[in-house]
Design an enzyme around this catalytic site. Structure first.
Site, PDB file in Angstrom:
ATOM      1  N   GLY A  86      26.483  42.796 105.165  1.00 34.70           N
ATOM      2  CA  GLY A  86      25.567  42.201 106.145  1.00 34.70           C
ATOM      3  C   GLY A  86      24.194  42.037 105.529  1.00 34.70           C
ATOM      4  O   GLY A  86      23.542  41.411 105.826  1.00 34.70           O
ATOM      5  N   ASN A  87      24.185  43.021 104.351  1.00 36.24           N
ATOM      6  CA  ASN A  87      22.899  43.146 103.904  1.00 36.24           C
ATOM      7  C   ASN A  87      22.627  42.302 102.614  1.00 36.24           C
ATOM      8  O   ASN A  87      21.404  42.113 102.309  1.00 36.24           O
ATOM      9  CB  ASN A  87      22.591  44.566 103.348  1.00 36.24           C
ATOM     10  CG  ASN A  87      21.963  45.524 104.624  1.00 36.24           C
ATOM     11  OD1 ASN A  87      22.608  46.395 104.960  1.00 36.24           O
ATOM     12  ND2 ASN A  87      20.767  45.427 104.858  1.00 36.24           N
ATOM     13  N   SER A  88      23.531  41.774 102.152  1.00 38.86           N
ATOM     14  CA  SER A  88      23.518  41.220 100.898  1.00 38.86           C
ATOM     15  C   SER A  88      22.550  39.884 101.031  1.00 38.86           C
ATOM     16  O   SER A  88      22.632  39.326 101.993  1.00 38.86           O
ATOM     17  CB  SER A  88      24.890  40.502 100.224  1.00 38.86           C
ATOM     18  OG  SER A  88      25.609  41.837  99.623  1.00 38.86           O
ATOM     19  N   ILE A 130      33.267  42.161  73.702  1.00 40.54           N
ATOM     20  CA  ILE A 130      32.597  43.399  73.560  1.00 40.54           C
ATOM     21  C   ILE A 130      32.816  44.694  74.034  1.00 40.54           C
ATOM     22  O   ILE A 130      33.880  44.423  75.263  1.00 40.54           O
ATOM     23  CB  ILE A 130      31.040  43.423  73.470  1.00 40.54           C
ATOM     24  CG1 ILE A 130      30.525  42.866  74.865  1.00 40.54           C
ATOM     25  CG2 ILE A 130      30.605  42.365  72.643  1.00 40.54           C
ATOM     26  CD1 ILE A 130      29.154  42.695  75.316  1.00 40.54           C
ATOM     27  N   HIS A 136      26.923  34.412  96.843  1.00 43.73           N
ATOM     28  CA  HIS A 136      28.065  34.570  97.455  1.00 43.73           C
ATOM     29  C   HIS A 136      27.994  34.538  98.983  1.00 43.73           C
ATOM     30  O   HIS A 136      28.861  34.583  99.910  1.00 43.73           O
ATOM     31  CB  HIS A 136      28.867  36.088  97.079  1.00 43.73           C
ATOM     32  CG  HIS A 136      28.064  37.459  97.557  1.00 43.73           C
ATOM     33  ND1 HIS A 136      27.239  38.135  96.696  1.00 43.73           N
ATOM     34  CD2 HIS A 136      28.109  37.988  98.812  1.00 43.73           C
ATOM     35  CE1 HIS A 136      26.823  39.109  97.582  1.00 43.73           C
ATOM     36  NE2 HIS A 136      27.319  39.335  98.751  1.00 43.73           N
ATOM     37  N   GLY A 161      29.816  34.187  72.094  1.00 39.56           N
ATOM     38  CA  GLY A 161      31.060  33.975  71.905  1.00 39.56           C
ATOM     39  C   GLY A 161      31.917  35.083  71.313  1.00 39.56           C
ATOM     40  O   GLY A 161      32.670  35.295  70.254  1.00 39.56           O
ATOM     41  N   VAL A 162      31.619  36.504  71.819  1.00 38.15           N
ATOM     42  CA  VAL A 162      32.460  37.745  71.321  1.00 38.15           C
ATOM     43  C   VAL A 162      32.714  38.278  72.616  1.00 38.15           C
ATOM     44  O   VAL A 162      32.379  38.090  73.518  1.00 38.15           O
ATOM     45  CB  VAL A 162      31.453  38.455  70.458  1.00 38.15           C
ATOM     46  CG1 VAL A 162      30.980  37.951  69.322  1.00 38.15           C
ATOM     47  CG2 VAL A 162      30.243  39.068  71.362  1.00 38.15           C
ATOM     48  N   ASP A 181      24.183  35.429  90.934  1.00 41.78           N
ATOM     49  CA  ASP A 181      24.464  35.539  92.339  1.00 41.78           C
ATOM     50  C   ASP A 181      23.109  35.290  93.073  1.00 41.78           C
ATOM     51  O   ASP A 181      23.084  36.037  94.191  1.00 41.78           O
ATOM     52  CB  ASP A 181      25.033  36.846  92.597  1.00 41.78           C
ATOM     53  CG  ASP A 181      25.868  36.941  93.950  1.00 41.78           C
ATOM     54  OD1 ASP A 181      26.047  35.677  94.649  1.00 41.78           O
ATOM     55  OD2 ASP A 181      25.908  38.000  94.542  1.00 41.78           O
TER      56      ASP A 181
END
Length: 513
Positions: free
Chosen positions: A230-232, A291, A122, A288-289, A157
């Protein structure tokens, strides 16, 4: 609320400066956190007297990452449609889309002497309203390097960049996050709010924290080390100087740090980074569930212990679970020999299982325990998954006409400019969520401009457009073509046939604009 932020970090000292920091001759390709070096700088066992030596050794490998973006914005010209509209630019009364330049800041860290850089996806990805034009990596000494995007993965990410220099870069290595214990000291280095080279310290507050996002990688290290915007993308180090996490998100009611931060564990990040660096595809397992965690009330209704297993709300047709005979109402308690729990969710186990592998799945059905064999499928992309989920009651974004998961727009469509609506294709999954048959055809309204005639007539998010001017609509292109034809023929409105949840289909004339 939970916020994920893009960030800034700091990087290397090249040339002669490198000699001073690492103790090695300029160009020596030795990791900044090599154990032979770390023995002289790591704090003593117990409460450290200072983090200064540790920080000085590691900080040269932490970088600032910035992007330059071209962002699409809607030109809300108050004189659109009048003789004065062209005075504000944009053509056709200035109602067309405009663009502006924007920047984002984030952090990252170098993982090799030849300049591979790890950060969050991101940090280097536009927010859905624009396009990234360039990425720049800045080192602690202020040197800027143009960065090339090597690979990125939205599900985890993570992203890998490449910068180049005649000299070797200082770098750090991943550690083993599986050894992290609650209470261990950690430090985070990054650029919160653009304040380059900022170091914060804290402890590991929790391991394998599930935040409830539903992501295939919803498994984080939690820390009270201050993490802010700013830390990501920046590293979280243990006291041996190993990267045990990548700072990713915070939980905050204010937007600032309140002592609850999350980092992607190195055990998850490292294998994905290796594949991205090598240009390999990231294939994940998929059943394909849909939950739901086994909450206290749900467990009580089934007579089961809470927080053990996950409840199957729905099964996607023709997917791995359906082929194996898994049904809605089943409780999955074990997958491939691994217990399903809040710390090890069904999504996490399956996503980390290779597609095509045959695995046992233990279920509870009507109080009986049974085991089925299933061949794991391949997980769709995040964009494809977004199209499979639609909440008609979710609040729409009137400014951007956002879809259910804000997929990257292709620019304002004829539906937005002429009808004042945004729409997506009707998939079998969305049809079920809207109470329509799985074989229903049409397009789904995701947003309506309140100032348009469609808004005035009561058209709303979740309505299904079945036909327009008596022509069946099976795709967005069909509706767009009908609207264009109507405009070219000089018509002032189109006749839509609308299906609303729980109501019979009705016809609605909508004026064009």
């Amino acid at each position: 609320m939970r916020y994920a932020y893009g960030v800034t970090s700091a990087l290397l000292l090249a040339g002669s400066a490198l000699t001073l920091v690492t103790g090695f001759p300029a160009g020596a390709q030795v990791a900044q956190n090599d154990q032979s070096e770390m023995r002289t700088v790591v704090p003593r066992a117990g409460a450290p007297s200072s983090f200064a030596d540790l920080t000085q050794q590691l900080q040269p490998a932490v970088v600032n990452i910035s992007t330059r973006q071209r962002v699409k914005v809607q030109n809300n010209n108050p004189f659109a449609g009048t003789p004065f509209g062209d005075l504000f630019g944009g053509g056709q009364g200035g109602a067309g889309p405009q663009t502006r330049e924007a920047q984002s800041l984030g952090s990252g860290f170098i993982i090799s002497a030849d300049g591979y850089v790890v950060t969050n996806n991101h940090v280097i990805t536009a927010d859905g309203q624009g396009e990234v034009e360039s990425i720049t990596v800045t080192t602690p000494d202020g040197t800027e390097y143009p960065a090339k995007l090597i690979g990125k993965d939205a599900a985890s990410d993570l992203a890998v960049l490449k910068i180049s220099s005649p000299k070797a870069f200082p770098f750090v290595k991943f550690g083993d996050s599986r050894k992290a214990r609650v209470g261990d000291w950690v430090i985070a280095i990054g650029n919160p709010f653009g304040l380059g080279g900022t170091v914060t310290q804290g402890i590991v507050s929790a391991v394998y924290r599930n935040t409830g996002s539903g992501s295939a990688y919803d498994r984080y290290l939690q820390t009270d080390a201050s993490i802010n915007r700013g830390n990501s993308g920046g590293p979280m180090f243990d006291m041996a100087g190993n990267v045990i996490g990548i700072n990713n998100a915070i939980f905050s009611p204010t937007g600032g740090s309140v002592g609850i931060g999350f980092a992607i564990p190195a055990e998850i990040a490292s294998p994905i980074v290796d594949k991205l660096r090598a240009g390999q595809a990231i294939d994940r397992g998929y059943l394909g569930v849909r939950i739901q965690p086994l909450s206290e009330d749900l467990a009580a209704s089934l007579g089961l212990p809470k927080n053990r297993g996950e409840f199957i709300q729905a099964v996607e047709p023709a997917q791995a679970a359906a082929k194996a005979g898994i049904q809605a109402g089943d409780v999955v308690v074990k997958v491939d020999g691994k217990d399903v729990s809040p710390d090890q969710t069904l999504s996490f186990i399956v996503a980390n299982t290779a597609p095509g592998k045959r695995i046992p799945v233990e279920l509870l059905r009507n109080g009986q325990r049974l085991t089925v064999q299933t061949v794991v499928g391949k997980r769709p992309t995040e964009e494809e998954l977004a199209q499979q989920s639609f909440d008609p009651d979710a609040q729409q974004d009137d400014d951007s006409f956002a879809g259910p998961a804000k997929p990257a727009p292709q620019g304002p469509s004829v539906l937005q400019t002429s009808l004042g609506v945004a729409a997506i294709p009707l998939t079998p999954q969305i049809a079920r969520q809207l109470g329509a048959g799985e074989d229903a055809k049409g397009v789904v309204i995701t947003a309506v401009d309140a100032s348009s005639d469609a808004g005035a007539k009561g058209l709303q998010r979740g309505d299904i457009v079945l036909s327009a001017n008596y022509v069946s609509v099976t795709a967005l292109a069909d509706l767009e073509r009908i609207v264009r034809t109507a405009k070219s023929e000089g018509r002032e409105a189109v006749l839509l046939r609308i299906q609303r949840r729980g109501q019979p289909a009705t016809y609605m004339p909508v004026r064009l604009r």
